[in-house]
Structure formats: structure tokens, C-alpha cells
Design an enzyme around this catalytic site. Sequence first.
Site, PDB file in Angstrom:
ATOM      1  N   ASP A   1      94.355 -17.771   9.943  1.00 33.94           N
ATOM      2  CA  ASP A   1      94.659 -17.450  11.291  1.00 33.94           C
ATOM      3  C   ASP A   1      96.188 -16.737  11.250  1.00 33.94           C
ATOM      4  O   ASP A   1      97.040 -17.387  11.196  1.00 33.94           O
ATOM      5  CB  ASP A   1      94.793 -18.809  12.094  1.00 33.94           C
ATOM      6  N   HIS A   2      96.271 -15.522  11.503  1.00 35.75           N
ATOM      7  CA  HIS A   2      97.416 -14.648  11.443  1.00 35.75           C
ATOM      8  C   HIS A   2      98.517 -14.896  12.538  1.00 35.75           C
ATOM      9  O   HIS A   2      99.625 -14.612  12.384  1.00 35.75           O
ATOM     10  CB  HIS A   2      97.069 -13.078  11.767  1.00 35.75           C
TER      11      HIS A   2
END
Length: 453
Positions: A425-426
Site C-alpha cells: 500500500d503506497h
Amino acid sequence: MAVIDVKVPDIGDFKDVAVIELLVKPGDRVAVDQSLITVESDKASMEIPSSHAGVVQELKVQLGDKVSEGSVVLTLEAEGAATAAAPQPASAPVAVPTVDAPVAAAVPASAPTPAEAPAPTVAPTSALAPAAPHQPASAPVLGLPHASPSVRKFARELGVPLAEVKGSGPKGRITLEDVQAFTKAVMAGILQTQAQAAQAPAPAAGTGVGLDLLPWPKVDFAKFGPIERKELGRIKKISGANLMRNAVMIPAVTNHDDADITELEAFRVQLNKEHEKSGIKVTMLAFLIKACVAALKKFPEFNSSLDGDALIYKHYWHIGFAADTPNGLVVPVIKNADQKGILQISQEMADLAKKAREGKLGPADMSGATFTISSLGGIGGRYFTPIINAPEVAILGVCKSQMEPKWDGKQFVPRLMLPLSLTWDHRVIDGAAAARFNAYLGQILADFRRVLL
Ligand code: COA
């Protein structure tokens, strides 16, 4: 019930003013002070209120008639205590200046001062915006649109800016019909704009609007060949909705890498030989779970969850593993994997996988994961992009290991390489951290003694 005449009350200096609106008709029930007609002089328009409550019998005036104080407006079948009594004077009518009349000239002596009287509204800047607040009494009134109080009230209720409405009445007076026509025209324009927007291409990113997706294609498949329809199973329906949310809501990125598991595989085979009689079968997945715990400890944000603007770091390591079952995909969880050895993990995995295939997993078996591994190693493939299991922030996808020629600095040597695909998850993890996580995982798998460090 007595029938009485309702007359024009004291309207100050106004005489012979024209009736420009009839606000009631025979049969209408009216209350005391309810407006019956609107009259207009050169300087102002005003509504004539009823002196009594009752039912209108007959209108005694028509549009265009001229009336003064004492003129009979209508006959009323009066109701209530006032019936027998002498007719009460109606409340004073409230004047509203016409288009070019100064306020002072427009207010009859008995009427409220401009500060008390309902003032016309200021036109909002855009059509159908909420009505703007009343003007202060000192506000200039020159140039106000020409409309009767009831039309102003109607316009105010709809939020119609009277200044933008073209009047079709005498001297350009705005009528009720003009306000209705204006509203219709604006609504038609809005609907047309909406229809055009629906057909327009998707807006550019960052415009702050929704996904604006095309409708799902509807195809009559039977037109092209024989078909059969089968409802999705319960698990597919539930996991589908979850996958959809996770795929759409998480800005996910996947890093692909390879780990050299030549020595580890030899160790695994040896271990299985040694424990043949125990019935426990050790697969690469058990080593991966243990290796991931070590990497999660080194990179704690991979073992966290987003909570608004904060991260929840979990000080426990529960590892979920995707299991393929006849009914669909489920994710049982090995709890406290950091406290368990390879053999225990292998045993638990086998038990949970069996339960999963028999459809016997309970909610407790599938909850609490802090990180998930999806292994297709027993099946094949090279790399894939697993979808993060929210609220986790990363997932490891594993494919089938295979022998590859690797350059050792002097020559090509055969090495068993395991393809890894890490999706993260950036919002929580940066690309550099993800690359380091994979590299560290690779080091552990290449030399499992590092787990002890
Ligand atoms: N590379 C090469 N071979 C591998 C391997 C890998 N990465 N991982 C497993 N294998 C081998 C095993 O050693 C075993 O070999 P064997 O029969 O010679 O002993 C064989 O593949 C089958 O292993 P499997 O029974 O699948 O065990 P596992 O521990 O690897 O996996 C499950 C257990 C429950 C995870 C697995 O059966 C499963 O359901 N996988 C599918 C997961 C899935 O659908 N993921 C996709 C989600 S989108």
C-alpha cells in the site's frame, strides 16, 4: 353562518389602485390576514389581507379593476366568533416598492416601517441557489425587479433571482407564470448539462469527482453460442465484494524479485525424509511464513494498518495464507507465527487447509492476520499481482520455483529460484522500503540461519 363583505382596509394615500393579482377563488378557505388580492399603484404594490376567516363565496373584483379603501373585495361565509361581530379591520397591507419607487413613498402611514416590513430578496449569483438573506432596510431599492409580494415570496421559496426573470406583465411586471417559466428553463438547462456530462469522457485525474465509470457492458451471450448460467457461490460473493473494495481503494504497487532457495530446498527435502514417519509434510510455504515474520520484524510498517492519519503497529505476527477450495478462496491464519517452529507451522497449515477444503473454517480461523501470503507454488506461474487483504498493508505472492542458470562471477551455475511478488500500500510503504523488504526476504531464504539474527 353569516355572509359578510370583505373590504379594502385603510391603505393610506392610495386611491384607485389596480388589482393585479387574484390570490383566492370562490370555495377557498381563508384565514384572518391571509392575502386575497394584490393591488398596485404607480409607486408600490401591496397585498390586501382578509379581515375574517371563512370560505370565499364570490369575488367582487377582477384583474385590472381599480379599488380604494372600502371597496368590496369579496363575500365570505365567515366562521368562528367574529361572525356575529362587526367586521374587524384587516391588518394593514404591506407595500413593496415598484420598480422605480423610493421606499419612503411606498409605505402607507399605517404600514410597518421598511425595517419591519418583509424586504425583497437580493438576487443570488447563480440560478436556483438558496435565497439570499433579506436586504437591510437601508439597502437601495432603485432598480428592484417589479413584482407583487406574493410573486416575490414564491420566487424566494424557489430561490429564483427575480433580477434575472423577464416580466411579461404590464410595465414589465414579473408574474407568477414568469417565475414558473424561469424555473422550468433553468431546470431544463441543468438536466441537459447533466445528460451531456454523463456522455462526456472521464474527467482527468485530480478533478475531485467520482470514478465516473462506464456502465457494465450488457451482452446477449446466447446470440453467439450456447450458454449456461450458474449463481456465484457464497464465498465468491463475499470475497468478490472485499476484493473489489481493496483493489479500488488501495493505491497498490507490486515489486517482483527472485530468491535463491537452492540450499533451503535441499534442507526441506532432508527434513521431510527425517520426519516421514510423523506424517508432517514441510512445504516451502512454512519457510516463507517464518522468513516473512523476520522481515516484518525488521520492517514494522509492513505489519501495520492505517487508521485515519495514523498507523497501528501490531506487536504480534499472525500470518494468513490463501487457500484454494472447491467453493472459492479463503484465508486461514497461523496465529503467533513468530513463536512457532517450521514443523508446528507445517502441521497447523495442513490442518487449516483441510478444514478449509471441507468448508469447516470458523471466523476465528480466518481473523486477525497482520500479513498474508498467497502461494501458487504448487501450481505454477512466474509472477502475479496479489490484491492486499485490507486492512493489512502488504501481501506476498509466490510462484513455482525453478532451476535457472545463475552467474557466480566465473561461470553459470544451476540455482533453484523462487519468484516473489510483493504488493504494498503506497500510502504506508515507499518503493525503496518494498525493495529492501524483498531483498532481505531473499537473503533469509538464501541462508535461513539469518532468521536467528
Ligand atoms: N515452488 C515449487 N514447488 C512448490 C512450491 C513452490 N513455490 N510450493 C509448493 N510446491 C510444491 C510442494 O512442495 C508440493 O510438492 P509435492 O507434491 O512434490 O510434495 C506441491 O507443490 C503442492 O504443494 P501444496 O499442497 O499446494 O502445499 P503448499 O504448502 O505449497 O500450499 C496451500 C498449501 C493450501 C496454500 C495450497 O494448497 C493452496 O491452496 N494454494 C493456492 C493458493 C491460491 O489460490 N492463491 C491465489 C490467490 S489469488
